[in-house]
Design a protein around this motif. Structure first.
Motif, PDB file in Angstrom:
ATOM      1  N   ILE A  79       0.883  -1.158   0.000  1.00  0.00           N
ATOM      2  CA  ILE A  79       0.000   0.000   0.000  1.00  0.00           C
ATOM      3  C   ILE A  79       0.921   1.209   0.000  1.00  0.00           C
ATOM      4  CG2 ILE A  79      -1.781   1.276   1.258  1.00  0.00           C
ATOM      5  CD1 ILE A  79      -2.580  -1.420   2.544  1.00  0.00           C
ATOM      6  N   MET A  80       0.610   2.198  -0.830  1.00  0.00           N
ATOM      7  CA  MET A  80       1.444   3.394  -0.948  1.00  0.00           C
ATOM      8  C   MET A  80       0.638   4.606  -0.523  1.00  0.00           C
ATOM      9  SD  MET A  80       3.399   4.860  -4.338  1.00  0.00           S
ATOM     10  CE  MET A  80       4.818   3.782  -4.246  1.00  0.00           C
ATOM     11  N   ALA A  81       1.256   5.473   0.277  1.00  0.00           N
ATOM     12  CA  ALA A  81       0.570   6.673   0.758  1.00  0.00           C
ATOM     13  C   ALA A  81       1.316   7.925   0.334  1.00  0.00           C
ATOM     14  CB  ALA A  81       0.440   6.643   2.273  1.00  0.00           C
ATOM     15  N   PHE A  82       0.551   9.007   0.188  1.00  0.00           N
ATOM     16  CA  PHE A  82       1.098  10.275  -0.263  1.00  0.00           C
ATOM     17  C   PHE A  82       0.670  11.408   0.661  1.00  0.00           C
ATOM     18  CE2 PHE A  82       0.255   7.595  -3.917  1.00  0.00           C
ATOM     19  CZ  PHE A  82       1.463   7.633  -4.598  1.00  0.00           C
ATOM     20  N   ASP A  83       1.639  12.271   0.977  1.00  0.00           N
ATOM     21  CA  ASP A  83       1.357  13.566   1.588  1.00  0.00           C
ATOM     22  C   ASP A  83       1.644  14.572   0.478  1.00  0.00           C
ATOM     23  OD1 ASP A  83       0.870  15.675   3.296  1.00  0.00           O
ATOM     24  OD2 ASP A  83       2.903  15.686   4.102  1.00  0.00           O
ATOM     25  N   TYR A  84       0.595  14.941  -0.273  1.00  0.00           N
ATOM     26  CA  TYR A  84       0.769  15.744  -1.480  1.00  0.00           C
ATOM     27  C   TYR A  84       0.835  17.227  -1.159  1.00  0.00           C
ATOM     28  CZ  TYR A  84       0.319  17.617  -6.119  1.00  0.00           C
ATOM     29  OH  TYR A  84       0.564  18.309  -7.283  1.00  0.00           O
ATOM     30  N   GLY A  85       1.837  17.872  -1.746  1.00  0.00           N
ATOM     31  CA  GLY A  85       1.963  19.317  -1.669  1.00  0.00           C
ATOM     32  C   GLY A  85       2.424  19.838  -3.013  1.00  0.00           C
ATOM     33  N   ALA A 115       5.186   7.088   1.301  1.00  0.00           N
ATOM     34  CA  ALA A 115       5.469   5.970   2.205  1.00  0.00           C
ATOM     35  C   ALA A 115       4.854   4.709   1.615  1.00  0.00           C
ATOM     36  CB  ALA A 115       4.884   6.243   3.595  1.00  0.00           C
ATOM     37  N   VAL A 116       5.398   3.558   1.981  1.00  0.00           N
ATOM     38  CA  VAL A 116       4.858   2.273   1.522  1.00  0.00           C
ATOM     39  C   VAL A 116       4.859   1.284   2.676  1.00  0.00           C
ATOM     40  CG1 VAL A 116       5.560   2.497  -0.889  1.00  0.00           C
ATOM     41  CG2 VAL A 116       7.115   1.428   0.734  1.00  0.00           C
ATOM     42  N   THR A 117       4.010   0.273   2.529  1.00  0.00           N
ATOM     43  CA  THR A 117       4.025  -0.811   3.507  1.00  0.00           C
ATOM     44  C   THR A 117       5.030  -1.864   3.059  1.00  0.00           C
ATOM     45  OG1 THR A 117       2.333  -2.102   2.360  1.00  0.00           O
ATOM     46  CG2 THR A 117       1.564  -0.549   4.053  1.00  0.00           C
ATOM     47  N   ASP A 118       5.288  -2.780   3.945  1.00  0.00           N
ATOM     48  CA  ASP A 118       6.007  -3.989   3.587  1.00  0.00           C
ATOM     49  C   ASP A 118       5.055  -4.829   2.735  1.00  0.00           C
ATOM     50  OD1 ASP A 118       4.932  -6.319   5.775  1.00  0.00           O
ATOM     51  OD2 ASP A 118       4.555  -4.219   6.241  1.00  0.00           O
ATOM     52  N   PRO A 119       5.539  -5.882   2.054  1.00  0.00           N
ATOM     53  CA  PRO A 119       4.643  -6.675   1.199  1.00  0.00           C
ATOM     54  C   PRO A 119       3.454  -7.311   1.940  1.00  0.00           C
ATOM     55  CG  PRO A 119       6.921  -7.101   0.620  1.00  0.00           C
ATOM     56  CD  PRO A 119       6.939  -6.254   1.868  1.00  0.00           C
ATOM     57  N   LEU A 120       3.581  -7.530   3.247  1.00  0.00           N
ATOM     58  CA  LEU A 120       2.479  -8.116   4.016  1.00  0.00           C
ATOM     59  C   LEU A 120       1.489  -7.058   4.518  1.00  0.00           C
ATOM     60  CD1 LEU A 120       4.443 -10.794   6.086  1.00  0.00           C
ATOM     61  CD2 LEU A 120       3.095 -11.127   4.006  1.00  0.00           C
ATOM     62  N   ALA A 155       4.167   0.561   8.040  1.00  0.00           N
ATOM     63  CA  ALA A 155       4.349   1.706   7.149  1.00  0.00           C
ATOM     64  C   ALA A 155       5.804   2.163   7.233  1.00  0.00           C
ATOM     65  CB  ALA A 155       3.418   2.843   7.570  1.00  0.00           C
ATOM     66  N   ASN A 156       6.420   2.355   6.066  1.00  0.00           N
ATOM     67  CA  ASN A 156       7.813   2.779   5.996  1.00  0.00           C
ATOM     68  C   ASN A 156       7.949   4.022   5.127  1.00  0.00           C
ATOM     69  OD1 ASN A 156       9.083   0.341   7.253  1.00  0.00           O
ATOM     70  ND2 ASN A 156       8.041  -0.642   5.542  1.00  0.00           N
ATOM     71  N   PRO A 157       8.776   4.993   5.552  1.00  0.00           N
ATOM     72  CA  PRO A 157       9.025   6.141   4.691  1.00  0.00           C
ATOM     73  C   PRO A 157       9.748   5.688   3.424  1.00  0.00           C
ATOM     74  CG  PRO A 157      10.395   6.237   6.677  1.00  0.00           C
ATOM     75  CD  PRO A 157       9.517   5.047   6.800  1.00  0.00           C
ATOM     76  N   LEU A 158       9.390   6.261   2.273  1.00  0.00           N
ATOM     77  CA  LEU A 158      10.057   5.896   1.026  1.00  0.00           C
ATOM     78  C   LEU A 158      10.911   7.054   0.512  1.00  0.00           C
ATOM     79  CD1 LEU A 158      10.496   3.783  -1.208  1.00  0.00           C
ATOM     80  CD2 LEU A 158       8.454   4.674  -2.326  1.00  0.00           C
ATOM     81  N   VAL A 209       1.449  -2.603  -6.182  1.00  0.00           N
ATOM     82  CA  VAL A 209       0.759  -1.755  -5.209  1.00  0.00           C
ATOM     83  C   VAL A 209      -0.732  -2.066  -5.285  1.00  0.00           C
ATOM     84  CG1 VAL A 209       0.204   0.622  -4.558  1.00  0.00           C
ATOM     85  CG2 VAL A 209       2.518   0.044  -5.320  1.00  0.00           C
ATOM     86  N   ALA A 210      -1.315  -2.416  -4.135  1.00  0.00           N
ATOM     87  CA  ALA A 210      -2.726  -2.795  -4.081  1.00  0.00           C
ATOM     88  C   ALA A 210      -3.641  -1.588  -3.938  1.00  0.00           C
ATOM     89  CB  ALA A 210      -2.960  -3.753  -2.912  1.00  0.00           C
ATOM     90  N   THR A 211      -3.181  -0.573  -3.202  1.00  0.00           N
ATOM     91  CA  THR A 211      -4.015   0.587  -2.883  1.00  0.00           C
ATOM     92  C   THR A 211      -3.135   1.820  -2.749  1.00  0.00           C
ATOM     93  OG1 THR A 211      -5.466  -0.857  -1.582  1.00  0.00           O
ATOM     94  CG2 THR A 211      -5.717   1.505  -1.221  1.00  0.00           C
ATOM     95  N   PHE A 212      -3.670   2.956  -3.183  1.00  0.00           N
ATOM     96  CA  PHE A 212      -3.046   4.254  -2.920  1.00  0.00           C
ATOM     97  C   PHE A 212      -3.851   4.926  -1.812  1.00  0.00           C
ATOM     98  CE2 PHE A 212      -1.966   4.224  -7.639  1.00  0.00           C
ATOM     99  CZ  PHE A 212      -0.608   3.979  -7.454  1.00  0.00           C
ATOM    100  N   VAL A 213      -3.152   5.515  -0.852  1.00  0.00           N
ATOM    101  CA  VAL A 213      -3.795   6.281   0.212  1.00  0.00           C
ATOM    102  C   VAL A 213      -3.290   7.717   0.093  1.00  0.00           C
ATOM    103  CG1 VAL A 213      -4.095   6.539   2.695  1.00  0.00           C
ATOM    104  CG2 VAL A 213      -3.891   4.251   1.703  1.00  0.00           C
TER     105      VAL A 213
END
Length: 137
Positions: free
Chosen positions: A3-9, A16-21, A25-28, A49-53
């Motif tokens: 899962i990948m997350a964004f703090d958009y500016g 950030a992304v998760t581990d495969p399981l 949450a890890n900073p990328l 990537v399964a989901t974008f947050v």
């Protein structure tokens, strides 16, 4: 699948992304918006990537903040560029303050603490962890 997350500016995008399981949450990275799309296309060639947050900026009263319109445009483009991946929006109130507090308590030197890229990447990580926590409830 991650899962990948964004703090958009408009100046920087924390990612950030998760581990495969999908447990942690890890900073990328943090990128300028112009470099985001080539980066994502390259990343997707090696990772699933399964989901974008996406962090949705809101006012204290829960209404959209002024920067929310930029996030709407970003979310639309994410859906166009990667139509098979669902996009979830999550309230990002206080994530930058939480990230700044965590950095100041971490023992990082002053120069690193003042680096806005560090704050943006950590904000994306907090957004992603909040999403993971909400899924497990």
């Amino acid at each position: 699948m991650r899962i990948m997350a964004f703090d958009y500016g408009t100046k920087r995008v924390g990612i950030a992304v998760t581990d495969p399981l999908q447990i942690i949450a890890n900073p990328l990275t943090t990128l300028h918006p112009d470099k985001l799309w080539p980066f994502l296309h390259e990343y997707m060639q090696s990772e699933v990537v399964a989901t974008f947050v996406v962090g949705k900026p809101r006012q204290m009263d829960g209404t959209d903040s002024q920067s929310a319109e930029h996030v709407v445009g970003f979310t639309r483009r994410l859906q166009r560029e990667f139509p098979g991946i669902p996009v979830v929006e999550i309230d990002e109130r206080f994530t930058s303050k939480m990230a700044t507090a965590a950095i100041s308590q971490s023992g990082m030197n002053r120069k690193k603490r003042q680096n806005k890229e560090t704050v943006d990447t950590l904000s994306a990580t907090i957004i992603l962890q909040d999403y993971l926590n909400s899924k497990s409830i």
